[in-house]
Write a protein that holds these residues in place. Structure first.
Motif, PDB file in Angstrom:
ATOM      1  N   LEU A 265     -43.251   2.758  -5.186  1.00 48.09           N
ATOM      2  CA  LEU A 265     -43.508   2.553  -3.761  1.00 48.09           C
ATOM      3  C   LEU A 265     -44.900   1.964  -3.600  1.00 48.09           C
ATOM      4  O   LEU A 265     -45.888   2.564  -4.022  1.00 48.09           O
ATOM      5  N   PHE A 266     -44.956   0.770  -3.006  1.00 46.50           N
ATOM      6  CA  PHE A 266     -46.218   0.056  -2.824  1.00 46.50           C
ATOM      7  C   PHE A 266     -46.448  -0.201  -1.344  1.00 46.50           C
ATOM      8  O   PHE A 266     -45.502  -0.411  -0.590  1.00 46.50           O
ATOM      9  N   GLU A 267     -47.713  -0.211  -0.961  1.00 51.15           N
ATOM     10  CA  GLU A 267     -48.104  -0.566   0.404  1.00 51.15           C
ATOM     11  C   GLU A 267     -48.687  -1.971   0.352  1.00 51.15           C
ATOM     12  O   GLU A 267     -49.589  -2.240  -0.441  1.00 51.15           O
ATOM     13  N   PHE A 268     -48.151  -2.869   1.173  1.00 51.90           N
ATOM     14  CA  PHE A 268     -48.569  -4.271   1.155  1.00 51.90           C
ATOM     15  C   PHE A 268     -49.145  -4.621   2.518  1.00 51.90           C
ATOM     16  O   PHE A 268     -48.440  -4.563   3.525  1.00 51.90           O
ATOM     17  N   GLU A 269     -50.451  -4.954   2.551  1.00 54.92           N
ATOM     18  CA  GLU A 269     -51.137  -5.271   3.794  1.00 54.92           C
ATOM     19  C   GLU A 269     -51.462  -6.761   3.839  1.00 54.92           C
ATOM     20  O   GLU A 269     -51.994  -7.313   2.877  1.00 54.92           O
TER      21      GLU A 269
ATOM     22  N   HIS B  87     -33.828 -10.754  -7.511  1.00 55.88           N
ATOM     23  CA  HIS B  87     -34.004  -9.895  -8.681  1.00 55.88           C
ATOM     24  C   HIS B  87     -32.611  -9.664  -9.244  1.00 55.88           C
ATOM     25  O   HIS B  87     -31.679  -9.386  -8.496  1.00 55.88           O
ATOM     26  N   LYS B  88     -32.470  -9.763 -10.536  1.00 56.83           N
ATOM     27  CA  LYS B  88     -31.158  -9.583 -11.154  1.00 56.83           C
ATOM     28  C   LYS B  88     -30.836  -8.128 -11.444  1.00 56.83           C
ATOM     29  O   LYS B  88     -29.669  -7.770 -11.568  1.00 56.83           O
ATOM     30  N   GLU B  89     -31.889  -7.286 -11.550  1.00 57.58           N
ATOM     31  CA  GLU B  89     -31.655  -5.914 -11.985  1.00 57.58           C
ATOM     32  C   GLU B  89     -32.243  -4.848 -11.085  1.00 57.58           C
ATOM     33  O   GLU B  89     -32.137  -3.665 -11.396  1.00 57.58           O
ATOM     34  N   LEU B  90     -32.844  -5.200  -9.980  1.00 58.52           N
ATOM     35  CA  LEU B  90     -33.421  -4.144  -9.156  1.00 58.52           C
ATOM     36  C   LEU B  90     -33.084  -4.328  -7.689  1.00 58.52           C
ATOM     37  O   LEU B  90     -32.814  -5.423  -7.222  1.00 58.52           O
ATOM     38  N   THR B  91     -33.079  -3.212  -6.995  1.00 52.33           N
ATOM     39  CA  THR B  91     -32.925  -3.177  -5.550  1.00 52.33           C
ATOM     40  C   THR B  91     -34.318  -3.049  -4.960  1.00 52.33           C
ATOM     41  O   THR B  91     -35.158  -2.315  -5.484  1.00 52.33           O
ATOM     42  N   GLU B  92     -34.562  -3.782  -3.881  1.00 57.04           N
ATOM     43  CA  GLU B  92     -35.870  -3.745  -3.222  1.00 57.04           C
ATOM     44  C   GLU B  92     -35.647  -3.333  -1.764  1.00 57.04           C
ATOM     45  O   GLU B  92     -34.704  -3.785  -1.122  1.00 57.04           O
ATOM     46  N   ILE B  93     -36.504  -2.450  -1.281  1.00 59.27           N
ATOM     47  CA  ILE B  93     -36.408  -1.967   0.092  1.00 59.27           C
ATOM     48  C   ILE B  93     -37.738  -2.222   0.777  1.00 59.27           C
ATOM     49  O   ILE B  93     -38.802  -1.898   0.231  1.00 59.27           O
ATOM     50  N   PHE B  94     -37.678  -2.819   1.968  1.00 60.80           N
ATOM     51  CA  PHE B  94     -38.867  -3.115   2.764  1.00 60.80           C
ATOM     52  C   PHE B  94     -38.827  -2.285   4.043  1.00 60.80           C
ATOM     53  O   PHE B  94     -37.778  -2.213   4.690  1.00 60.80           O
ATOM     54  N   TYR B  95     -39.960  -1.717   4.408  1.00 57.62           N
ATOM     55  CA  TYR B  95     -40.064  -0.967   5.664  1.00 57.62           C
ATOM     56  C   TYR B  95     -41.340  -1.431   6.369  1.00 57.62           C
ATOM     57  O   TYR B  95     -42.439  -1.298   5.821  1.00 57.62           O
TER      58      TYR B  95
ATOM     59  N   PRO C 134     -42.300  -2.873  13.721  1.00 59.96           N
ATOM     60  CA  PRO C 134     -42.439  -1.597  13.019  1.00 59.96           C
ATOM     61  C   PRO C 134     -41.177  -0.744  13.154  1.00 59.96           C
ATOM     62  O   PRO C 134     -40.563  -0.664  14.215  1.00 59.96           O
ATOM     63  N   GLY C 135     -40.785  -0.136  12.038  1.00 60.42           N
ATOM     64  CA  GLY C 135     -39.581   0.670  11.984  1.00 60.42           C
ATOM     65  C   GLY C 135     -38.395  -0.067  11.412  1.00 60.42           C
ATOM     66  O   GLY C 135     -37.379   0.542  11.082  1.00 60.42           O
ATOM     67  N   THR C 136     -38.517  -1.385  11.236  1.00 62.82           N
ATOM     68  CA  THR C 136     -37.422  -2.171  10.653  1.00 62.82           C
ATOM     69  C   THR C 136     -37.371  -1.931   9.145  1.00 62.82           C
ATOM     70  O   THR C 136     -38.397  -1.927   8.475  1.00 62.82           O
ATOM     71  N   LEU C 137     -36.165  -1.748   8.632  1.00 65.30           N
ATOM     72  CA  LEU C 137     -35.944  -1.562   7.206  1.00 65.30           C
ATOM     73  C   LEU C 137     -34.976  -2.640   6.721  1.00 65.30           C
ATOM     74  O   LEU C 137     -34.017  -2.964   7.413  1.00 65.30           O
ATOM     75  N   MET C 138     -35.258  -3.189   5.544  1.00 67.84           N
ATOM     76  CA  MET C 138     -34.359  -4.151   4.909  1.00 67.84           C
ATOM     77  C   MET C 138     -34.127  -3.691   3.472  1.00 67.84           C
ATOM     78  O   MET C 138     -35.075  -3.544   2.703  1.00 67.84           O
TER      79      MET C 138
ATOM     80  N   LYS D   3     -49.996 -12.967  14.922  1.00 69.01           N
ATOM     81  CA  LYS D   3     -51.427 -13.023  15.251  1.00 69.01           C
ATOM     82  C   LYS D   3     -52.157 -11.720  14.946  1.00 69.01           C
ATOM     83  O   LYS D   3     -53.353 -11.602  15.198  1.00 69.01           O
ATOM     84  N   THR D   4     -51.438 -10.700  14.412  1.00 73.31           N
ATOM     85  CA  THR D   4     -52.068  -9.424  14.057  1.00 73.31           C
ATOM     86  C   THR D   4     -51.752  -9.084  12.605  1.00 73.31           C
ATOM     87  O   THR D   4     -50.783  -9.583  12.032  1.00 73.31           O
ATOM     88  N   ALA D   5     -52.561  -8.215  12.031  1.00 72.60           N
ATOM     89  CA  ALA D   5     -52.330  -7.761  10.661  1.00 72.60           C
ATOM     90  C   ALA D   5     -51.005  -7.012  10.583  1.00 72.60           C
ATOM     91  O   ALA D   5     -50.512  -6.489  11.586  1.00 72.60           O
ATOM     92  N   ALA D   6     -50.425  -6.975   9.390  1.00 74.78           N
ATOM     93  CA  ALA D   6     -49.153  -6.297   9.188  1.00 74.78           C
ATOM     94  C   ALA D   6     -49.207  -5.465   7.912  1.00 74.78           C
ATOM     95  O   ALA D   6     -49.988  -5.747   6.999  1.00 74.78           O
ATOM     96  N   LYS D   7     -48.362  -4.434   7.894  1.00 71.12           N
ATOM     97  CA  LYS D   7     -48.282  -3.561   6.721  1.00 71.12           C
ATOM     98  C   LYS D   7     -46.819  -3.243   6.441  1.00 71.12           C
ATOM     99  O   LYS D   7     -46.063  -2.893   7.342  1.00 71.12           O
ATOM    100  N   LEU D   8     -46.455  -3.379   5.176  1.00 72.91           N
ATOM    101  CA  LEU D   8     -45.104  -3.079   4.687  1.00 72.91           C
ATOM    102  C   LEU D   8     -45.175  -1.996   3.625  1.00 72.91           C
ATOM    103  O   LEU D   8     -46.140  -1.951   2.848  1.00 72.91           O
ATOM    104  N   LEU D   9     -44.152  -1.163   3.563  1.00 73.82           N
ATOM    105  CA  LEU D   9     -43.921  -0.352   2.378  1.00 73.82           C
ATOM    106  C   LEU D   9     -42.814  -1.050   1.613  1.00 73.82           C
ATOM    107  O   LEU D   9     -41.807  -1.472   2.212  1.00 73.82           O
ATOM    108  N   ILE D  10     -43.001  -1.194   0.315  1.00 76.12           N
ATOM    109  CA  ILE D  10     -42.006  -1.855  -0.534  1.00 76.12           C
ATOM    110  C   ILE D  10     -41.618  -0.879  -1.645  1.00 76.12           C
ATOM    111  O   ILE D  10     -42.485  -0.390  -2.372  1.00 76.12           O
ATOM    112  N   MET D  11     -40.308  -0.616  -1.754  1.00 76.17           N
ATOM    113  CA  MET D  11     -39.811   0.277  -2.789  1.00 76.17           C
ATOM    114  C   MET D  11     -38.953  -0.525  -3.766  1.00 76.17           C
ATOM    115  O   MET D  11     -38.170  -1.379  -3.345  1.00 76.17           O
TER     116      MET D  11
END
Length: 150
Positions: free
Chosen positions: A37-41, A54-62, A81-85, A100-108
């Motif tokens: 789980l990574f935080e991407f700003e 990716h051929k072998e992994l599932t990725e989740i973005f929040y 905010p609150g959207t999950l993919m 026009k504003t900063a953003a932050k994602l959690l990536i799993m």
């Protein structure tokens, strides 16, 4: 053996990728490869990951903060905010912050293996404003189960 962990805001190993910052909150090593789980700003008006698979992994973005642009297959959506993919293996995806504003994602990542090594490699290739060659980027991507998508 995994140990319990509590991280305060801002804690975790961080790498700088151009103007964005990636903080490793939980790594594959800490979960026996099950997930990371990574935080991407991202600052405003910043490109992120161009479409890839990716051929072998599932990725989740929040989306935690800001309004992101998420790409899944041929669809591009504006994500607040609150959207999950959730992106299963072999599906085209990417993200950016055109707003026009900063953003932050959690990536799993599941499984995670050593996924942080990809981000560390990308940080190294782009250090001090360096523009890596296409060959360097492709080599890094392929070593960590990432392939450009048209």
């Amino acid at each position: 053996m995994s140990l319990p962990l509590i991280l305060e805001p801002g804690a975790g190993k961080t790498v700088q990728i151009r103007s964005s910052r990636c903080t490793f909150k939980v790594t594959g090593e800490e979960t026996h490869g099950h997930f990371g789980l990574f935080e991407f700003e991202m600052p405003p008006e910043t490109g992120g990951a161009s479409p890839h698979i990716h051929k072998e992994l599932t990725e989740i973005f929040y989306v935690v903060e800001g309004d992101m642009e998420l790409v899944l297959d041929q669809e591009t959506i504006s994500a607040s905010p609150g959207t999950l993919m959730r992106v299963p293996e072999n599906r085209r995806h990417g993200f950016s912050n055109p707003g026009k504003t900063a953003a932050k994602l959690l990536i799993m990542f599941c499984p995670a293996d050593a996924r942080e090594q990809y981000f560390e490699g990308l940080a190294e290739l782009t250090r001090d404003g360096r523009q890596p060659s296409q060959a360097e980027l492709l080599d890094l991507m392929h070593r960590f189960d990432q392939y450009p998508a048209e």
